[in-house]
Design a protein around this motif. Structure first.
Motif, PDB file in Angstrom:
ATOM      1  N   ALA A   1      16.686   1.443  -0.148  1.00 37.67           N
ATOM      2  CA  ALA A   1      16.101   2.095   1.029  1.00 37.67           C
ATOM      3  C   ALA A   1      15.238   1.042   1.704  1.00 37.67           C
ATOM      4  O   ALA A   1      14.463   0.354   1.041  1.00 37.67           O
TER       5      ALA A   1
ATOM      6  N   GLY B   1      12.379   0.707   4.528  1.00 33.85           N
ATOM      7  CA  GLY B   1      11.478   1.410   5.423  1.00 33.85           C
ATOM      8  C   GLY B   1      11.311   0.584   6.682  1.00 33.85           C
ATOM      9  O   GLY B   1      12.220   0.477   7.503  1.00 33.85           O
TER      10      GLY B   1
ATOM     11  N   HIS C   1       8.563  -4.276   5.476  1.00 34.79           N
ATOM     12  CA  HIS C   1       7.343  -5.070   5.407  1.00 34.79           C
ATOM     13  C   HIS C   1       6.989  -5.485   3.983  1.00 34.79           C
ATOM     14  O   HIS C   1       5.832  -5.761   3.659  1.00 34.79           O
ATOM     15  N   SER C   2       8.021  -5.525   3.146  1.00 32.18           N
ATOM     16  CA  SER C   2       7.846  -6.069   1.804  1.00 32.18           C
ATOM     17  C   SER C   2       7.630  -7.575   1.892  1.00 32.18           C
ATOM     18  O   SER C   2       7.838  -8.183   2.950  1.00 32.18           O
TER      19      SER C   2
ATOM     20  N   ASP D   1      -4.273  -0.267   6.049  1.00 31.12           N
ATOM     21  CA  ASP D   1      -4.962  -0.926   7.171  1.00 31.12           C
ATOM     22  C   ASP D   1      -4.054  -1.068   8.384  1.00 31.12           C
ATOM     23  O   ASP D   1      -4.531  -1.227   9.503  1.00 31.12           O
TER      24      ASP D   1
ATOM     25  N   THR E   1       6.409   2.576   6.841  1.00 29.61           N
ATOM     26  CA  THR E   1       6.953   3.928   6.676  1.00 29.61           C
ATOM     27  C   THR E   1       6.273   4.645   5.503  1.00 29.61           C
ATOM     28  O   THR E   1       5.741   4.013   4.576  1.00 29.61           O
TER      29      THR E   1
ATOM     30  N   ILE F   1      -3.190   1.904   0.063  1.00 32.33           N
ATOM     31  CA  ILE F   1      -4.634   1.768  -0.189  1.00 32.33           C
ATOM     32  C   ILE F   1      -5.338   1.250   1.057  1.00 32.33           C
ATOM     33  O   ILE F   1      -4.860   0.319   1.702  1.00 32.33           O
TER      34      ILE F   1
ATOM     35  N   TYR G   1      -1.001  -5.543  -7.333  1.00 32.75           N
ATOM     36  CA  TYR G   1      -0.588  -4.461  -6.439  1.00 32.75           C
ATOM     37  C   TYR G   1       0.554  -5.024  -5.599  1.00 32.75           C
ATOM     38  O   TYR G   1       0.549  -6.194  -5.268  1.00 32.75           O
TER      39      TYR G   1
HETATM   40  C1  FAD Z   1       0.666  -6.209   7.965  1.00 33.52           C
HETATM   41  C2  FAD Z   1       0.700  -5.419   6.672  1.00 33.52           C
HETATM   42  C3  FAD Z   1      -0.419  -4.713   6.287  1.00 33.52           C
HETATM   43  C4  FAD Z   1      -0.409  -3.973   5.102  1.00 33.52           C
HETATM   44  N1  FAD Z   1      -1.516  -3.269   4.752  1.00 33.52           N
HETATM   45  C5  FAD Z   1      -1.520  -2.535   3.631  1.00 33.52           C
HETATM   46  C6  FAD Z   1      -2.653  -1.766   3.260  1.00 33.52           C
HETATM   47  O1  FAD Z   1      -3.670  -1.770   3.924  1.00 33.52           O
HETATM   48  N2  FAD Z   1      -2.572  -1.027   2.134  1.00 33.52           N
HETATM   49  C7  FAD Z   1      -1.444  -0.977   1.372  1.00 33.52           C
HETATM   50  O2  FAD Z   1      -1.426  -0.235   0.400  1.00 33.52           O
HETATM   51  N3  FAD Z   1      -0.368  -1.708   1.690  1.00 33.52           N
HETATM   52  C8  FAD Z   1      -0.378  -2.485   2.796  1.00 33.52           C
HETATM   53  N4  FAD Z   1       0.715  -3.233   3.110  1.00 33.52           N
HETATM   54  C9  FAD Z   1       1.837  -3.277   2.164  1.00 33.52           C
HETATM   55  C10 FAD Z   1       2.799  -2.156   2.447  1.00 33.52           C
HETATM   56  O3  FAD Z   1       2.241  -0.918   2.067  1.00 33.52           O
HETATM   57  C11 FAD Z   1       4.087  -2.336   1.653  1.00 33.52           C
HETATM   58  O4  FAD Z   1       4.627  -3.591   1.898  1.00 33.52           O
HETATM   59  C12 FAD Z   1       5.090  -1.255   2.024  1.00 33.52           C
HETATM   60  O5  FAD Z   1       6.142  -1.294   1.116  1.00 33.52           O
HETATM   61  C13 FAD Z   1       5.634  -1.499   3.395  1.00 33.52           C
HETATM   62  O6  FAD Z   1       6.285  -0.338   3.874  1.00 33.52           O
HETATM   63  P1  FAD Z   1       7.734  -0.480   4.488  1.00 33.52           P
HETATM   64  O7  FAD Z   1       8.011   0.809   5.158  1.00 33.52           O
HETATM   65  O8  FAD Z   1       7.853  -1.695   5.313  1.00 33.52           O
HETATM   66  O9  FAD Z   1       8.557  -0.600   3.132  1.00 33.52           O
HETATM   67  P2  FAD Z   1       9.786  -1.553   2.778  1.00 33.52           P
HETATM   68  O10 FAD Z   1       9.309  -2.956   2.697  1.00 33.52           O
HETATM   69  O11 FAD Z   1      10.897  -1.283   3.671  1.00 33.52           O
HETATM   70  O12 FAD Z   1      10.116  -1.019   1.303  1.00 33.52           O
HETATM   71  C14 FAD Z   1       9.231  -1.237   0.220  1.00 33.52           C
HETATM   72  C15 FAD Z   1       9.840  -0.735  -1.092  1.00 33.52           C
HETATM   73  O13 FAD Z   1       9.939   0.676  -1.042  1.00 33.52           O
HETATM   74  C16 FAD Z   1      11.288   1.091  -1.123  1.00 33.52           C
HETATM   75  N5  FAD Z   1      11.449   2.161  -0.140  1.00 33.52           N
HETATM   76  C17 FAD Z   1      11.342   2.094   1.198  1.00 33.52           C
HETATM   77  N6  FAD Z   1      11.525   3.308   1.737  1.00 33.52           N
HETATM   78  C18 FAD Z   1      11.735   4.156   0.707  1.00 33.52           C
HETATM   79  C19 FAD Z   1      11.989   5.533   0.615  1.00 33.52           C
HETATM   80  N7  FAD Z   1      12.058   6.323   1.682  1.00 33.52           N
HETATM   81  N8  FAD Z   1      12.177   6.074  -0.622  1.00 33.52           N
HETATM   82  C20 FAD Z   1      12.102   5.321  -1.727  1.00 33.52           C
HETATM   83  N9  FAD Z   1      11.871   3.993  -1.690  1.00 33.52           N
HETATM   84  C21 FAD Z   1      11.685   3.427  -0.485  1.00 33.52           C
HETATM   85  C22 FAD Z   1      12.115  -0.135  -0.771  1.00 33.52           C
HETATM   86  O14 FAD Z   1      13.390  -0.089  -1.359  1.00 33.52           O
HETATM   87  C23 FAD Z   1      11.264  -1.233  -1.338  1.00 33.52           C
HETATM   88  O15 FAD Z   1      11.466  -1.365  -2.707  1.00 33.52           O
HETATM   89  C24 FAD Z   1       0.740  -3.979   4.282  1.00 33.52           C
HETATM   90  C25 FAD Z   1       1.860  -4.714   4.659  1.00 33.52           C
HETATM   91  C26 FAD Z   1       1.840  -5.427   5.846  1.00 33.52           C
HETATM   92  C27 FAD Z   1       3.039  -6.218   6.221  1.00 33.52           C
END
Ligand code: FAD
Length: 525
Positions: free
Chosen positions: A98, A100, A103-104, A164, A169, A179, A476
């Motif tokens: 999946a 989102g 932003h991994s 933050d 997603t 967090i 984390y």
């Molecule tokens: C600029 C920036 C600021 C951030 N600030 C914070 C912060 O303040 N606090 C914090 O906690 N984190 C923060 N993050 C980290 C962020 O929470 C994680 O990187 C999160 O995974 C990004 O969400 P995404 O939707 O891009 O997920 P993705 O990178 O697309 O996915 C992350 C993981 O979740 C899985 N996944 C995605 N969607 C689903 C779904 N629907 N069901 C099951 N699994 C799924 C994916 O397979 C993958 O393993 C930040 C990241 C960035 C880039």
């Protein structure tokens, strides 16, 4: 003896035939995978050509090209796809990630030669806000937090716990924890969810909550995507304030800074958001703040010098509605009077709630305009027990790092009591622990102190220091490459994690980019 040459000839012919058959079978098997996906009855569609974007993420360091990208329109599209792959059994190598908002940092949402599901195209039922005594909103797992904020504000409501940055997603942050500065009071985002709808690794669609299929519910929260794809989420809401008082003050002494932070996270109603960051050897720091904050004492503030110093900034926010401004000002004065910051460094600002929550997006726009957003991001996020934070700070901010020019370093304490130990996330075993986030950006192809190699070396030194000193630190957004490391990360909870995997995703189809399990339940290299 006479027949020996004949036997050899027969054997050789047999081997050639056998190998040819195997090769044809393998080729047939691989070429049939895309076509078998093409036969699925979906509302959305597969893309087999435009797949490069799914091999990238915010970290900008790992690229795994998928075979196909699914753009689902319904939950059943996701369930049909996963069930199809599940039914192919171990004979197919196909995995499903999946994705989102991608932003991994190290390819966690990618799938080498697998299927990536673009969760943002999932168009479940429209977002639905429920008002009343226990307000909540039902959203798709691929919804961005910024959209949830906009929608719930129409009803004067908002989620309680944030990250933050809001252009992430729900499914992505709930797979980790989510967090931010509200976590000390409300816990992480995974502590603020009532119900999930999940597609398991067998393609079953299951609704789960504290009272219904609770093991799956807690497995998925903080579960790194290993147990199911989150397709729908019920998020707890609270009354939203209109405005925010946003405050920054500085400390030179880490012990005083940490003592004040810990005092504030234990206080009843002092502030609504508590974070902090480290600044090492920065010129003209307070002058830069003036673009968005006002110094309480402009003359003294202008005389403060940040060059060559290690400073700790306490960042606070207090929510309010305009009619309560007098009371809130008094509350803030009272709370600040109990702190020991450098008095000349008090800076204040007053901004709409939405602007405060979406603050990082402004930086994103600026960085994008300079081409500095899509660079490598060798981030390191650590959770550090309170009892070891002082030795950590002394070594890392005093010795390992010489400046903070590669990006912000966040540091703030969190109350463990607000976390639910039934979820899959791993945290230090102390009542208070600190999030320390090294949010570095690398300048592409630089070999200097702003280059990727230098930053990775620093990260390695920090991790080695934690390891050698047995600080009890947990990563984390964890990233490991060996089974031993994953086992050490989970500690006594490893067995439960493996058990949950074998229950909900026994073929290890889901989230291969985390590199914890390999398909057929053998472990990553
Ligand atoms: C600029 C920036 C600021 C951030 N600030 C914070 C912060 O303040 N606090 C914090 O906690 N984190 C923060 N993050 C980290 C962020 O929470 C994680 O990187 C999160 O995974 C990004 O969400 P995404 O939707 O891009 O997920 P993705 O990178 O697309 O996915 C992350 C993981 O979740 C899985 N996944 C995605 N969607 C689903 C779904 N629907 N069901 C099951 N699994 C799924 C994916 O397979 C993958 O393993 C930040 C990241 C960035 C880039």
């Amino acid at each position: 003896m006479r027949y020996a040459p004949l036997n050899k000839l027969f054997l050789r012919t047999f081997m050639i035939l056998f190998l040819t058959c195997v090769t044809v079978r393998i080729n047939l098997c691989f070429s049939s995978i895309p076509s078998s996906l093409k036969t699925l009855d979906l509302n959305g569609h597969f893309d087999f050509d435009e797949v490069q974007h799914a091999a990238r993420d915010f970290g900008n360091r790992y690229q795994f090209l998928p075979l196909a990208v699914l753009h689902p329109k319904s939950v059943s599209d996701i369930a049909t796809t996963v069930k199809h792959i599940w039914q192919m059994g171990p004979r197919s190598e196909l995995t499903v990630a999946a994705r989102g908002h991608g932003h991994s940092l190290q390819g966690q949402a990618q799938a080498q030669q697998g299927v990536v599901i673009n969760m943002e195209s999932l168009q479940g039922p429209k977002m639905h806000v429920h008002t009343g005594n226990f307000p909540y909103v039902d959203v798709s797992g691929g919804e961005l937090w910024i959209n949830i904020l906009h929608e719930s504000l129409k009803y004067g409501l908002a989620p309680k716990s944030w990250t933050d940055y809001l252009h992430l997603t729900v499914g992505g942050t709930l797979s980790n924890a989510g967090i931010s500065g509200q976590a000390f009071r409300h816990g992480p985002q995974i502590s603020n969810v009532y119900q999930l709808e999940v597609v398991t690794g067998k393609g079953e669609v299951v609704t789960c909550s504290e009272n219904q299929n609770s093991d799956l519910f807690y497995s998925v929260l903080g579960g790194l995507g290993q147990f199911g794809i989150i397709t729908r989420v019920r998020i707890s809401l609270e009354a939203a304030p209109e405005m925010v008082k946003w405050i920054r003050v500085l400390y030179t002494d880490f012990t005083t800074f940490a003592r004040d932070q810990e005092k504030l996270i234990s206080a009843e109603n002092a502030f609504d958001y508590i974070e902090g960051f480290v600044i090492i050897n920065r010129t003209g720091l307070l002058n830069n703040w003036r673009s968005s904050f006002n110094p309480q004492d402009p003359v003294q503030a202008s005389q403060f010098k940040s060059d060559g110093r290690t400073l700790f900034c306490l960042e606070l926010a207090k929510y309010f509605n305009p009619e309560d401004v007098e009371v809130v000002n008094q509350d803030i004065r009272n709370s600040l009077s109990q702190l020991n910051y450098i008095s000349s460094t008090l800076f204040l600002s007053e901004v709409p709630y939405i602007e405060f929550l979406d603050r990082v997006h402004l930086s994103e726009i600026k960085l994008r305009s300079k081409g500095l957003w899509e660079v490598p991001h060798p981030w390191l996020n650590l959770l550090i027990p309170k009892s070891r934070i002082h030795s950590f700070a002394e070594e890392v901010f005093g010795n390992i790092l010489t400046d903070t020019s590669n990006g912000p370093i966040l540091i703030y304490p969190i109350n463990k009591s607000k976390w639910d130990n039934r979820t899959s996330v791993v945290i230090p075993d102390e009542d208070i622990f600190y999030l320390v986030a090294f949010l570095s950006s690398a300048v592409p192809s630089s070999t200097g102190t702003d280059g990727l190699d230098h930053i990775l070396t620093q990260n390695k030194k920090i991790l080695e220091f934690c390891e050698v000193g047995s600080l009890g630190v947990k990563q984390y957004l964890p990233h490991y490459t060996t089974e031993e490391e994953w086992q050490a990360h989970f500690g006594p909870r490893w067995e439960v994690f493996v058990q949950r995997k074998s229950t909900y995703d026994p073929l290890a189809i889901l989230a291969p980019g985390q590199r914890i399990f390999q398909k057929e339940m053998s472990y990553a290299q």
